[in-house]
Enzyme design. Structure first.
Site, PDB file in Angstrom:
ATOM      1  N   SER A 136       0.847  -1.197   0.000  1.00 20.95           N
ATOM      2  CA  SER A 136       0.000   0.000   0.000  1.00 20.95           C
ATOM      3  C   SER A 136       0.880   1.244   0.000  1.00 20.95           C
ATOM      4  O   SER A 136       2.037   1.188   0.446  1.00 20.95           O
ATOM      5  CB  SER A 136      -0.863   0.007   1.267  1.00 20.95           C
ATOM      6  OG  SER A 136      -1.512   1.252   1.445  1.00 20.95           O
ATOM      7  N   TYR A 149      -1.586  -0.670  10.545  1.00 16.71           N
ATOM      8  CA  TYR A 149      -1.702  -0.991   9.106  1.00 16.71           C
ATOM      9  C   TYR A 149      -0.452  -0.506   8.360  1.00 16.71           C
ATOM     10  O   TYR A 149       0.141  -1.248   7.574  1.00 16.71           O
ATOM     11  CB  TYR A 149      -2.967  -0.342   8.531  1.00 16.71           C
ATOM     12  CG  TYR A 149      -3.213  -0.674   7.066  1.00 16.71           C
ATOM     13  CD1 TYR A 149      -3.705  -1.921   6.696  1.00 16.71           C
ATOM     14  CD2 TYR A 149      -2.960   0.259   6.064  1.00 16.71           C
ATOM     15  CE1 TYR A 149      -3.933  -2.234   5.355  1.00 16.71           C
ATOM     16  CE2 TYR A 149      -3.180  -0.041   4.729  1.00 16.71           C
ATOM     17  CZ  TYR A 149      -3.672  -1.295   4.375  1.00 16.71           C
ATOM     18  OH  TYR A 149      -3.892  -1.595   3.044  1.00 16.71           O
ATOM     19  N   LYS A 153       2.415  -2.816   6.309  1.00 15.48           N
ATOM     20  CA  LYS A 153       2.756  -2.639   4.890  1.00 15.48           C
ATOM     21  C   LYS A 153       4.230  -2.231   4.737  1.00 15.48           C
ATOM     22  O   LYS A 153       4.875  -2.608   3.761  1.00 15.48           O
ATOM     23  CB  LYS A 153       1.809  -1.629   4.241  1.00 15.48           C
ATOM     24  CG  LYS A 153       0.343  -2.101   4.190  1.00 15.48           C
ATOM     25  CD  LYS A 153       0.172  -3.422   3.439  1.00 15.48           C
ATOM     26  CE  LYS A 153      -1.295  -3.790   3.245  1.00 15.48           C
ATOM     27  NZ  LYS A 153      -1.479  -5.072   2.508  1.00 15.48           N
TER      28      LYS A 153
HETATM   29  P1  NAP Z   1     -11.227  -6.496   0.383  1.00 14.73           P
HETATM   30  O1  NAP Z   1     -12.197  -6.003  -0.609  1.00 14.73           O
HETATM   31  O2  NAP Z   1     -11.541  -6.395   1.833  1.00 14.73           O
HETATM   32  O3  NAP Z   1     -10.830  -8.007   0.012  1.00 14.73           O
HETATM   33  C1  NAP Z   1      -9.869  -8.685   0.774  1.00 14.73           C
HETATM   34  C2  NAP Z   1      -9.996 -10.166   0.554  1.00 14.73           C
HETATM   35  O4  NAP Z   1      -8.992 -10.810   1.368  1.00 14.73           O
HETATM   36  C3  NAP Z   1     -11.347 -10.703   0.989  1.00 14.73           C
HETATM   37  O5  NAP Z   1     -11.787 -11.696   0.113  1.00 14.73           O
HETATM   38  C4  NAP Z   1     -11.025 -11.283   2.365  1.00 14.73           C
HETATM   39  O6  NAP Z   1     -11.885 -12.323   2.755  1.00 14.73           O
HETATM   40  C5  NAP Z   1      -9.631 -11.818   2.128  1.00 14.73           C
HETATM   41  N1  NAP Z   1      -8.976 -12.042   3.405  1.00 14.73           N
HETATM   42  C6  NAP Z   1      -8.795 -11.148   4.407  1.00 14.73           C
HETATM   43  N2  NAP Z   1      -8.259 -11.751   5.469  1.00 14.73           N
HETATM   44  C7  NAP Z   1      -8.099 -13.053   5.141  1.00 14.73           C
HETATM   45  C8  NAP Z   1      -7.619 -14.179   5.831  1.00 14.73           C
HETATM   46  N3  NAP Z   1      -7.203 -14.103   7.102  1.00 14.73           N
HETATM   47  N4  NAP Z   1      -7.587 -15.368   5.202  1.00 14.73           N
HETATM   48  C9  NAP Z   1      -8.027 -15.477   3.925  1.00 14.73           C
HETATM   49  N5  NAP Z   1      -8.509 -14.446   3.223  1.00 14.73           N
HETATM   50  C10 NAP Z   1      -8.545 -13.242   3.818  1.00 14.73           C
HETATM   51  O7  NAP Z   1      -9.830  -5.712   0.243  1.00 14.73           O
HETATM   52  P2  NAP Z   1      -9.065  -5.124  -1.040  1.00 14.73           P
HETATM   53  O8  NAP Z   1      -9.288  -3.659  -1.043  1.00 14.73           O
HETATM   54  O9  NAP Z   1      -9.337  -5.926  -2.254  1.00 14.73           O
HETATM   55  O10 NAP Z   1      -7.573  -5.353  -0.519  1.00 14.73           O
HETATM   56  C11 NAP Z   1      -6.687  -6.291  -1.091  1.00 14.73           C
HETATM   57  C12 NAP Z   1      -5.261  -5.902  -0.698  1.00 14.73           C
HETATM   58  O11 NAP Z   1      -5.002  -4.578  -1.183  1.00 14.73           O
HETATM   59  C13 NAP Z   1      -5.020  -5.854   0.815  1.00 14.73           C
HETATM   60  O12 NAP Z   1      -3.760  -6.398   1.106  1.00 14.73           O
HETATM   61  C14 NAP Z   1      -5.044  -4.375   1.134  1.00 14.73           C
HETATM   62  O13 NAP Z   1      -4.285  -4.063   2.269  1.00 14.73           O
HETATM   63  C15 NAP Z   1      -4.452  -3.795  -0.144  1.00 14.73           C
HETATM   64  N6  NAP Z   1      -4.784  -2.384  -0.375  1.00 14.73           N
HETATM   65  C16 NAP Z   1      -6.083  -1.990  -0.409  1.00 14.73           C
HETATM   66  C17 NAP Z   1      -6.364  -0.631  -0.595  1.00 14.73           C
HETATM   67  C18 NAP Z   1      -7.784  -0.112  -0.609  1.00 14.73           C
HETATM   68  O14 NAP Z   1      -7.980   1.117  -0.459  1.00 14.73           O
HETATM   69  N7  NAP Z   1      -8.805  -0.950  -0.802  1.00 14.73           N
HETATM   70  C19 NAP Z   1      -5.320   0.289  -0.768  1.00 14.73           C
HETATM   71  C20 NAP Z   1      -4.007  -0.167  -0.747  1.00 14.73           C
HETATM   72  C21 NAP Z   1      -3.740  -1.510  -0.555  1.00 14.73           C
HETATM   73  P3  NAP Z   1     -13.063 -12.032   3.860  1.00 14.73           P
HETATM   74  O15 NAP Z   1     -13.823 -10.843   3.358  1.00 14.73           O
HETATM   75  O16 NAP Z   1     -13.807 -13.295   3.827  1.00 14.73           O
HETATM   76  O17 NAP Z   1     -12.332 -11.757   5.141  1.00 14.73           O
END
Ligand code: NAP
Length: 244
Positions: A136, A149, A153
């Protein structure tokens, strides 16, 4: 640039929702055989219906031994995306041990255990491989209430570099992508205050948040042979946020 993943086998964590889910679809569309790993069974079932042929594994990646058991028979993997993550926000003075442990278990430790399982097998087979960790912009820029967080990261960025150092001689490239805010379930949960949204948008030279496909395209590039000489890098997908 058309990228083909035909003949490659990929594993994506956090595949149930958001960036991980669309990464699975894009890899499948590019010809890869895909293993989707996530925590909520219904998400995996709907993904398997949408993308016939995708193999699913349901496990809580925060649990090291459950993850080892669930992935013990996953087979050969050429491309890995460590995308699963949680964004649990607390003001610094209110950080709890439980929130700290959960954040590091999922955002950092899971990337280690899954990469070990996949990389050991790549090395045994003598093939080249690519790993992308989803970090991130928060790894490099402080945000209110994001101390843990941001720390996870930052750890993931450094983990990426050391993995690149140790695994490079084994023909495995390791990089990360560092997105700005993306309005996935995670983004929507944490960016509810219009004032905070406006402040963040004002700091992004391109004037918008990232779309899921902006992140997916960067992941695909770093997995592909188009980036064959790139390893150990942290690629911002942030519209220029980190220049400021
Ligand atoms: P999201 O929509 O919340 O999706 C995350 C996925 O990861 C969900 O399917 C979740 O499953 C799964 N997950 C979480 N904890 C888990 C665990 N313990 N075991 C197995 N699966 C797990 O998030 P996203 O925005 O796509 O984020 C994906 C990545 O991008 C993350 O690493 C996040 O930190 C990074 N990121 C996101 C943003 C943002 O603004 N969205 C910005 C920068 C970086 P459940 O829902 O079933 O828990």
């Amino acid at each position: 640039m058309e990228i083909s993943f035909a003949g490659r086998r990929a594993l994506v964590t956090g595949a149930g929702k958001g960036i991980g889910r669309d990464t699975v679809k894009a890899l499948k569309a590019g010809g890869a055989d895909v293993v989707a790993v996530s925590r909520t069974l219904e998400d995996l079932e709907s993904l398997a219906r949408e993308c016939p042929g995708v193999k699913t594994v349901c496990v809580d990646l925060g649990d090291w031994s459950a993850t080892e058991a669930a992935l013990s028979s996953v087979g050969d993997i050429d491309l890995l995306v460590n995308n699963a993550g949680v964004a649990l926000l607390q003001p610094f003075l209110e950080i709890t041990q439980e929130m700290f442990d959960r954040s590091f278990d999922v955002n950092v430790r899971a990337a280690i255990v899954v990469s070990q399982i996949v990389a050991r097998r790549m090395i045994e087979r003598g093939v080249s491989g690519a790993i992308v960790n989803v970090s991130s912009q928060a790894s490099q820029s402080a945000l209110q209430n994001h101390a843990v967080y941001c720390a996870t990261k930052g750890a993931l960025d450094m983990l990426t570099k050391v993995m690149a150092l140790e695994l490079g001689p084994k023909k495995i490239r390791v990089n990360c992508v560092n997105p700005t805010v993306v309005m996935t379930a995670m983004g929507r949960a944490n960016w509810t205050d219009p004032q905070e949204v406006a402040t963040m948008l004002n700091r992004i030279p391109l004037g918008r948040f990232a779309e899921v496909e902006d992140v997916v395209h960067s992941i695909l590039f770093l997995l592909s042979d188009q980036s064959a000489m790139i390893t150990g890098t942290c690629l911002p997908v942030d519209g220029g946020y980190l220049v400021g």
